[in-house]
Design a protein around this motif. Sequence first.
Motif, PDB file in Angstrom:
ATOM      1  N   LYS A 128      15.492   6.015   3.398  1.00  0.00           N
ATOM      2  CA  LYS A 128      15.606   6.081   4.851  1.00  0.00           C
ATOM      3  C   LYS A 128      16.987   5.564   5.229  1.00  0.00           C
ATOM      4  CE  LYS A 128      10.910   5.285   6.428  1.00  0.00           C
ATOM      5  NZ  LYS A 128      10.027   4.339   7.123  1.00  0.00           N
ATOM      6  N   PRO A 129      17.715   6.297   6.041  1.00  0.00           N
ATOM      7  CA  PRO A 129      19.049   5.813   6.413  1.00  0.00           C
ATOM      8  C   PRO A 129      19.003   4.619   7.372  1.00  0.00           C
ATOM      9  CG  PRO A 129      18.551   7.874   7.522  1.00  0.00           C
ATOM     10  CD  PRO A 129      17.427   7.615   6.576  1.00  0.00           C
ATOM     11  N   THR A 130      17.854   4.389   8.028  1.00  0.00           N
ATOM     12  CA  THR A 130      17.764   3.308   9.006  1.00  0.00           C
ATOM     13  C   THR A 130      17.238   2.002   8.422  1.00  0.00           C
ATOM     14  OG1 THR A 130      15.551   4.046   9.637  1.00  0.00           O
ATOM     15  CG2 THR A 130      17.412   4.933  10.894  1.00  0.00           C
ATOM     16  N   SER A 131      16.964   1.975   7.130  1.00  0.00           N
ATOM     17  CA  SER A 131      16.442   0.739   6.546  1.00  0.00           C
ATOM     18  C   SER A 131      17.561  -0.284   6.419  1.00  0.00           C
ATOM     19  CB  SER A 131      15.810   1.008   5.184  1.00  0.00           C
ATOM     20  OG  SER A 131      16.766   1.491   4.287  1.00  0.00           O
ATOM     21  N   GLY A 132      17.193  -1.546   6.559  1.00  0.00           N
ATOM     22  CA  GLY A 132      18.201  -2.605   6.536  1.00  0.00           C
ATOM     23  C   GLY A 132      17.783  -3.775   5.667  1.00  0.00           C
ATOM     24  N   VAL A 133      18.218  -4.950   6.082  1.00  0.00           N
ATOM     25  CA  VAL A 133      17.993  -6.170   5.314  1.00  0.00           C
ATOM     26  C   VAL A 133      16.509  -6.512   5.248  1.00  0.00           C
ATOM     27  CG1 VAL A 133      18.524  -8.636   5.207  1.00  0.00           C
ATOM     28  CG2 VAL A 133      20.281  -7.015   5.895  1.00  0.00           C
ATOM     29  N   ALA A 134      15.776  -6.220   6.313  1.00  0.00           N
ATOM     30  CA  ALA A 134      14.342  -6.531   6.320  1.00  0.00           C
ATOM     31  C   ALA A 134      13.610  -5.757   5.226  1.00  0.00           C
ATOM     32  CB  ALA A 134      13.748  -6.210   7.686  1.00  0.00           C
ATOM     33  N   SER A 135      14.042  -4.526   4.959  1.00  0.00           N
ATOM     34  CA  SER A 135      13.431  -3.744   3.880  1.00  0.00           C
ATOM     35  C   SER A 135      13.694  -4.377   2.525  1.00  0.00           C
ATOM     36  CB  SER A 135      13.973  -2.316   3.882  1.00  0.00           C
ATOM     37  OG  SER A 135      13.575  -1.635   5.035  1.00  0.00           O
ATOM     38  N   VAL A 136      14.883  -4.895   2.332  1.00  0.00           N
ATOM     39  CA  VAL A 136      15.224  -5.535   1.061  1.00  0.00           C
ATOM     40  C   VAL A 136      14.382  -6.795   0.850  1.00  0.00           C
ATOM     41  CG1 VAL A 136      17.063  -6.660  -0.257  1.00  0.00           C
ATOM     42  CG2 VAL A 136      17.565  -4.607   1.069  1.00  0.00           C
ATOM     43  N   VAL A 137      14.268  -7.606   1.878  1.00  0.00           N
ATOM     44  CA  VAL A 137      13.464  -8.826   1.779  1.00  0.00           C
ATOM     45  C   VAL A 137      11.996  -8.466   1.557  1.00  0.00           C
ATOM     46  CG1 VAL A 137      12.668 -10.855   3.054  1.00  0.00           C
ATOM     47  CG2 VAL A 137      15.068 -10.183   3.156  1.00  0.00           C
ATOM     48  N   GLY A 138      11.506  -7.481   2.298  1.00  0.00           N
ATOM     49  CA  GLY A 138      10.130  -7.040   2.128  1.00  0.00           C
ATOM     50  C   GLY A 138       9.867  -6.476   0.743  1.00  0.00           C
ATOM     51  N   ASN A 139      10.828  -5.744   0.195  1.00  0.00           N
ATOM     52  CA  ASN A 139      10.674  -5.188  -1.152  1.00  0.00           C
ATOM     53  C   ASN A 139      10.598  -6.295  -2.205  1.00  0.00           C
ATOM     54  OD1 ASN A 139      10.436  -2.428  -0.733  1.00  0.00           O
ATOM     55  ND2 ASN A 139      12.645  -2.160  -0.578  1.00  0.00           N
ATOM     56  N   VAL A 140      11.348  -7.356  -2.034  1.00  0.00           N
ATOM     57  CA  VAL A 140      11.288  -8.466  -2.988  1.00  0.00           C
ATOM     58  C   VAL A 140       9.909  -9.120  -2.946  1.00  0.00           C
ATOM     59  CG1 VAL A 140      12.217 -10.756  -3.520  1.00  0.00           C
ATOM     60  CG2 VAL A 140      13.768  -8.883  -2.975  1.00  0.00           C
ATOM     61  N   ILE A 141       9.377  -9.318  -1.741  1.00  0.00           N
ATOM     62  CA  ILE A 141       8.035  -9.891  -1.610  1.00  0.00           C
ATOM     63  C   ILE A 141       7.003  -8.948  -2.213  1.00  0.00           C
ATOM     64  CG2 ILE A 141       6.264 -10.601   0.047  1.00  0.00           C
ATOM     65  CD1 ILE A 141       8.631 -11.479   1.875  1.00  0.00           C
ATOM     66  N   TRP A 142       7.121  -7.649  -1.911  1.00  0.00           N
ATOM     67  CA  TRP A 142       6.183  -6.654  -2.451  1.00  0.00           C
ATOM     68  C   TRP A 142       6.246  -6.622  -3.978  1.00  0.00           C
ATOM     69  CZ3 TRP A 142       2.253  -3.556  -1.159  1.00  0.00           C
ATOM     70  CH2 TRP A 142       1.929  -2.517  -2.031  1.00  0.00           C
ATOM     71  N   LEU A 143       7.441  -6.690  -4.524  1.00  0.00           N
ATOM     72  CA  LEU A 143       7.617  -6.657  -5.979  1.00  0.00           C
ATOM     73  C   LEU A 143       6.842  -7.791  -6.644  1.00  0.00           C
ATOM     74  CD1 LEU A 143       9.219  -5.414  -8.403  1.00  0.00           C
ATOM     75  CD2 LEU A 143      10.933  -7.141  -7.963  1.00  0.00           C
ATOM     76  N   ILE A 144       6.909  -8.959  -6.062  1.00  0.00           N
ATOM     77  CA  ILE A 144       6.232 -10.116  -6.648  1.00  0.00           C
ATOM     78  C   ILE A 144       4.717 -10.018  -6.484  1.00  0.00           C
ATOM     79  CG2 ILE A 144       5.960 -12.622  -6.451  1.00  0.00           C
ATOM     80  CD1 ILE A 144       8.948 -12.665  -5.578  1.00  0.00           C
ATOM     81  N   VAL A 145       4.259  -9.598  -5.318  1.00  0.00           N
ATOM     82  CA  VAL A 145       2.829  -9.627  -5.009  1.00  0.00           C
ATOM     83  C   VAL A 145       2.070  -8.451  -5.620  1.00  0.00           C
ATOM     84  CG1 VAL A 145       1.149  -9.570  -3.129  1.00  0.00           C
ATOM     85  CG2 VAL A 145       3.222 -10.937  -2.897  1.00  0.00           C
ATOM     86  N   ALA A 146       2.542  -7.227  -5.413  1.00  0.00           N
ATOM     87  CA  ALA A 146       1.755  -6.060  -5.830  1.00  0.00           C
ATOM     88  C   ALA A 146       2.535  -5.041  -6.650  1.00  0.00           C
ATOM     89  CB  ALA A 146       1.179  -5.365  -4.599  1.00  0.00           C
ATOM     90  N   GLY A 147       3.827  -4.972  -6.495  1.00  0.00           N
ATOM     91  CA  GLY A 147       4.613  -3.921  -7.128  1.00  0.00           C
ATOM     92  C   GLY A 147       4.543  -3.912  -8.640  1.00  0.00           C
ATOM     93  N   VAL A 148       4.591  -5.087  -9.228  1.00  0.00           N
ATOM     94  CA  VAL A 148       4.557  -5.171 -10.693  1.00  0.00           C
ATOM     95  C   VAL A 148       3.235  -4.637 -11.219  1.00  0.00           C
ATOM     96  CG1 VAL A 148       4.559  -6.771 -12.631  1.00  0.00           C
ATOM     97  CG2 VAL A 148       6.179  -7.076 -10.776  1.00  0.00           C
ATOM     98  N   TRP A 149       2.124  -4.990 -10.561  1.00  0.00           N
ATOM     99  CA  TRP A 149       0.807  -4.562 -11.033  1.00  0.00           C
ATOM    100  C   TRP A 149       0.617  -3.061 -10.888  1.00  0.00           C
ATOM    101  CZ3 TRP A 149      -0.749  -8.120 -13.996  1.00  0.00           C
ATOM    102  CH2 TRP A 149      -0.438  -9.441 -13.719  1.00  0.00           C
ATOM    103  N   LEU A 150       1.114  -2.499  -9.801  1.00  0.00           N
ATOM    104  CA  LEU A 150       1.006  -1.050  -9.625  1.00  0.00           C
ATOM    105  C   LEU A 150       1.904  -0.311 -10.617  1.00  0.00           C
ATOM    106  CD1 LEU A 150       0.866  -0.997  -5.752  1.00  0.00           C
ATOM    107  CD2 LEU A 150      -0.994  -0.425  -7.309  1.00  0.00           C
ATOM    108  N   ALA A 151       3.079  -0.858 -10.895  1.00  0.00           N
ATOM    109  CA  ALA A 151       3.965  -0.251 -11.886  1.00  0.00           C
ATOM    110  C   ALA A 151       3.345  -0.292 -13.276  1.00  0.00           C
ATOM    111  CB  ALA A 151       5.324  -0.943 -11.878  1.00  0.00           C
ATOM    112  N   ILE A 152       2.678  -1.389 -13.607  1.00  0.00           N
ATOM    113  CA  ILE A 152       1.987  -1.464 -14.891  1.00  0.00           C
ATOM    114  C   ILE A 152       0.891  -0.409 -14.970  1.00  0.00           C
ATOM    115  CG2 ILE A 152       0.436  -2.913 -16.282  1.00  0.00           C
ATOM    116  CD1 ILE A 152       2.172  -5.317 -15.384  1.00  0.00           C
ATOM    117  N   GLY A 153       0.194  -0.188 -13.863  1.00  0.00           N
ATOM    118  CA  GLY A 153      -0.813   0.874 -13.817  1.00  0.00           C
ATOM    119  C   GLY A 153      -0.210   2.237 -14.078  1.00  0.00           C
ATOM    120  N   HIS A 154       0.984   2.490 -13.531  1.00  0.00           N
ATOM    121  CA  HIS A 154       1.667   3.757 -13.787  1.00  0.00           C
ATOM    122  C   HIS A 154       2.075   3.885 -15.254  1.00  0.00           C
ATOM    123  CE1 HIS A 154       1.911   5.590  -9.861  1.00  0.00           C
ATOM    124  NE2 HIS A 154       2.262   4.436  -9.335  1.00  0.00           N
TER     125      HIS A 154
END
Length: 123
Positions: free
Chosen positions: A59-85
């Motif tokens: 998305k061209p409109t994504s900013g710093v909040a997306s980066v911070v949110g992605n770091v939180i998501w990575l720790i909480v759920a992203g790793v587990w979903l990636a392992i599932g993949h």
Amino acid sequence: MRVILNIIWLIFGGLWLALGYFLAGIICCILIVTIPFGIASFRIGVYALWPFGKTVVDKPTSGVASVVGNVIWLIVAGVWLAIGHIVSAFAMAITIIGIPLAIANLKMIPISLMPLGKDIVDA
């Protein structure tokens, strides 16, 4: 060909992966603060049901909040979903017919790790 691959995908793993994303979305929507994560999880869950013929773009409109949110998501759920993949891709790659499905599974790992600031569009 896309329809055939999507049907095979749905039967042999897409449904379970989508249910994982929907479960993560429900858990994230329980708290008000994590609703954006839940919406992103539901969006990716729909993509996990029928992935062939769609692609992920930034998305061209994504900013710093997306980066911070992605770091939180990575720790909480992203790793587990990636392992599932990864586990699903390994299981699908055992057969010759499953190799395109395994490749699609591996292509979904980046969006499962960092979903905010991404859009899913038709290819």
